[in-house]
Design a protein around this motif. Structure first.
Motif, PDB file in Angstrom:
ATOM      1  N   LEU A  63       0.400  -1.412  -0.223  1.00  0.00           N
ATOM      2  CA  LEU A  63       0.122   0.290  -0.027  1.00  0.00           C
ATOM      3  C   LEU A  63       1.006   1.570  -0.176  1.00  0.00           C
ATOM      4  CD1 LEU A  63      -3.056  -0.858   2.784  1.00  0.00           C
ATOM      5  CD2 LEU A  63      -3.161  -0.722  -0.228  1.00  0.00           C
ATOM      6  N   ASP A  64       1.962   0.819   0.258  1.00  0.00           N
ATOM      7  CA  ASP A  64       3.002   2.198   0.753  1.00  0.00           C
ATOM      8  C   ASP A  64       3.983   2.553  -0.514  1.00  0.00           C
ATOM      9  OD1 ASP A  64       1.938   3.746   3.457  1.00  0.00           O
ATOM     10  OD2 ASP A  64       3.351   1.564   4.264  1.00  0.00           O
ATOM     11  N   ALA A  65       3.687   1.309  -0.939  1.00  0.00           N
ATOM     12  CA  ALA A  65       4.648   1.884  -2.754  1.00  0.00           C
ATOM     13  C   ALA A  65       3.508   1.877  -3.857  1.00  0.00           C
ATOM     14  CB  ALA A  65       5.860  -0.099  -2.834  1.00  0.00           C
ATOM     15  N   ALA A  66       2.851   1.709  -3.867  1.00  0.00           N
ATOM     16  CA  ALA A  66       1.334   2.010  -4.580  1.00  0.00           C
ATOM     17  C   ALA A  66       1.216   3.525  -4.410  1.00  0.00           C
ATOM     18  CB  ALA A  66       0.211   1.014  -3.836  1.00  0.00           C
ATOM     19  N   ALA A  67       1.119   4.290  -3.076  1.00  0.00           N
ATOM     20  CA  ALA A  67       0.625   5.616  -3.166  1.00  0.00           C
ATOM     21  C   ALA A  67       2.175   5.968  -3.169  1.00  0.00           C
ATOM     22  CB  ALA A  67       0.574   5.637  -1.240  1.00  0.00           C
ATOM     23  N   MET A  68       3.431   5.855  -3.074  1.00  0.00           N
ATOM     24  CA  MET A  68       4.183   6.275  -3.900  1.00  0.00           C
ATOM     25  C   MET A  68       4.362   6.613  -5.038  1.00  0.00           C
ATOM     26  SD  MET A  68       6.483   8.424  -2.946  1.00  0.00           S
ATOM     27  CE  MET A  68       7.684   7.846  -1.163  1.00  0.00           C
ATOM     28  N   GLN A  69       3.595   5.691  -5.575  1.00  0.00           N
ATOM     29  CA  GLN A  69       3.710   6.232  -6.996  1.00  0.00           C
ATOM     30  C   GLN A  69       2.140   7.194  -7.810  1.00  0.00           C
ATOM     31  OE1 GLN A  69       4.214   2.954 -10.059  1.00  0.00           O
ATOM     32  NE2 GLN A  69       4.822   1.086  -8.047  1.00  0.00           N
ATOM     33  N   PHE A  70       1.442   6.852  -6.661  1.00  0.00           N
ATOM     34  CA  PHE A  70       0.119   8.019  -6.800  1.00  0.00           C
ATOM     35  C   PHE A  70       0.621   8.865  -6.542  1.00  0.00           C
ATOM     36  CE2 PHE A  70      -3.066  10.483  -4.849  1.00  0.00           C
ATOM     37  CZ  PHE A  70      -4.300  10.254  -5.941  1.00  0.00           C
ATOM     38  N   ILE A  71       1.337   9.818  -5.972  1.00  0.00           N
ATOM     39  CA  ILE A  71       1.740  10.635  -5.583  1.00  0.00           C
ATOM     40  C   ILE A  71       2.863  11.610  -6.126  1.00  0.00           C
ATOM     41  CG2 ILE A  71       3.648  11.567  -4.084  1.00  0.00           C
ATOM     42  CD1 ILE A  71       1.882  10.136  -1.765  1.00  0.00           C
ATOM     43  N   ASN A  72       3.419  10.362  -7.197  1.00  0.00           N
ATOM     44  CA  ASN A  72       4.439  10.619  -8.081  1.00  0.00           C
ATOM     45  C   ASN A  72       3.865  11.033  -9.460  1.00  0.00           C
ATOM     46  OD1 ASN A  72       7.212  10.453  -6.446  1.00  0.00           O
ATOM     47  ND2 ASN A  72       7.163   8.616  -7.282  1.00  0.00           N
ATOM     48  N   ARG A  73       2.585  10.305  -9.714  1.00  0.00           N
ATOM     49  CA  ARG A  73       1.673  10.451 -10.949  1.00  0.00           C
ATOM     50  C   ARG A  73       0.666  12.100 -10.598  1.00  0.00           C
ATOM     51  NH1 ARG A  73      -0.520   5.022 -12.994  1.00  0.00           N
ATOM     52  NH2 ARG A  73       1.385   3.632 -12.729  1.00  0.00           N
ATOM     53  N   HIS A  74       0.382  12.143  -9.699  1.00  0.00           N
ATOM     54  CA  HIS A  74      -0.922  13.080  -9.553  1.00  0.00           C
ATOM     55  C   HIS A  74       0.124  13.919  -8.865  1.00  0.00           C
ATOM     56  CE1 HIS A  74      -3.067   9.531 -10.335  1.00  0.00           C
ATOM     57  NE2 HIS A  74      -3.578  10.419 -11.125  1.00  0.00           N
ATOM     58  N   PRO A  75      -0.069  15.549  -8.875  1.00  0.00           N
ATOM     59  CA  PRO A  75       0.233  16.978  -8.516  1.00  0.00           C
ATOM     60  C   PRO A  75      -0.404  16.775  -6.769  1.00  0.00           C
ATOM     61  CG  PRO A  75      -1.962  16.645  -9.910  1.00  0.00           C
ATOM     62  CD  PRO A  75      -1.562  15.732  -9.865  1.00  0.00           C
ATOM     63  N   SER A  76      -1.326  16.323  -6.722  1.00  0.00           N
ATOM     64  CA  SER A  76      -1.965  16.770  -5.100  1.00  0.00           C
ATOM     65  C   SER A  76      -0.650  15.948  -4.044  1.00  0.00           C
ATOM     66  CB  SER A  76      -2.963  15.866  -5.026  1.00  0.00           C
ATOM     67  OG  SER A  76      -3.024  13.887  -4.953  1.00  0.00           O
ATOM     68  N   ALA A  77      -0.559  16.629  -3.149  1.00  0.00           N
ATOM     69  CA  ALA A  77       0.748  16.040  -1.941  1.00  0.00           C
ATOM     70  C   ALA A  77      -0.147  15.875  -0.851  1.00  0.00           C
ATOM     71  CB  ALA A  77       1.711  17.706  -2.115  1.00  0.00           C
ATOM     72  N   PRO A  78       0.613  14.628  -0.157  1.00  0.00           N
ATOM     73  CA  PRO A  78      -0.029  14.640   0.911  1.00  0.00           C
ATOM     74  C   PRO A  78      -0.164  15.239   1.788  1.00  0.00           C
ATOM     75  CG  PRO A  78       2.189  13.413   0.476  1.00  0.00           C
ATOM     76  CD  PRO A  78       1.777  14.383  -0.698  1.00  0.00           C
ATOM     77  N   TYR A  79      -0.491  14.996   2.760  1.00  0.00           N
ATOM     78  CA  TYR A  79      -0.486  15.639   4.252  1.00  0.00           C
ATOM     79  C   TYR A  79       1.022  15.647   4.677  1.00  0.00           C
ATOM     80  CZ  TYR A  79      -5.725  15.396   4.390  1.00  0.00           C
ATOM     81  OH  TYR A  79      -7.317  15.431   3.948  1.00  0.00           O
ATOM     82  N   GLU A  80       1.206  17.047   5.960  1.00  0.00           N
ATOM     83  CA  GLU A  80       2.344  16.953   6.271  1.00  0.00           C
ATOM     84  C   GLU A  80       2.091  15.847   7.407  1.00  0.00           C
ATOM     85  OE1 GLU A  80       4.902  19.862   6.393  1.00  0.00           O
ATOM     86  OE2 GLU A  80       4.269  20.385   4.333  1.00  0.00           O
TER      87      GLU A  80
END
Length: 197
Positions: A63-80
């Motif tokens: 899930l964390d690895a997929a989330a990292m790929q999601f963040i790399n593709r989409h401009p939405s930033a994760p919560y700090e």
């Protein structure tokens, strides 16, 4: 790892407006149900034999690895700050982005080589796991899991209901009754059978 599954069940479990219930899935310990189930109920085929492997930790890594790929593709930033203490990257995403990450996994719309073992380049297992995560989250939410209280992590034959489950109240389930009779068919007399012809 626990924070990752807490974030997962927060995204998947329904939110209710019932005044008698909690709106947080952590009050029902659904994430613990998912972790327990992944570690005890899934069998993985290895060459000629199958074995039960604890899959909660590698699933959290997936899930964390997929989330990292999601963040790399989409401009939405994760919560700090993660709303789930101790959480890694998946738990820093918004609820909608966590759902999108699961959808990306289900559709295999990511680099499968970057996922951890046993999910690396294993499309069938990834799809199976996403389906399993959805099912276990809802099973945990609607079952009596939270009502087992302090006995919920014990083996099934040692668990005891400590209170009436909130989800049972929400859906109108009256609870366990040992007096229900088994359905054995409809009574039909010979005269009724003749008239039916």
């Amino acid at each position: 790892m626990e924070a990752t599954f807490h974030a997962l069940t927060d995204a998947l479990a329904p939110t209710t407006n019932s005044p008698s219930s909690f709106n947080e899935t952590d009050d029902r310990h659904v994430h613990q149900y998912v972790i327990y189930s992944l570690n005890h109920y899934i069998t993985v085929q290895n060459q000629l034999y199958s074995s039960t492997l604890p899959l909660a930790y590698p699933t959290a890594l997936m899930l964390d690895a997929a989330a990292m790929q999601f963040i790399n593709r989409h401009p939405s930033a994760p919560y700090e700050e993660s709303p789930f203490p101790g959480g890694r990257i998946f738990s820093h995403l918004s609820k909608m982005d966590r759902i999108r990450t699961l959808s990306m996994l289900e559709n295999l719309d990511l680099d499968l080589f970057l996922l951890p073992d046993p999910f690396q380049n294993n499309a069938g297992l990834i799809r199976f796991m996403v389906d399993t995560l959805n099912r276990f989250s809802l099973f945990g939410y609607y079952s009596e899991w939270a009502a087992y209280g302090s006995t919920r992590l014990l083996p099934p034959n040692q668990r005891r209901l400590e209170f009436f489950p909130l989800s049972w109240r929400e859906v109108g389930y009256p609870g366990v009754s040992y007096g229900y009779r088994a359905f054995r068919g409809f009574l039909l007399t010979m005269a009724e059978a003749r008239d039916a012809k």
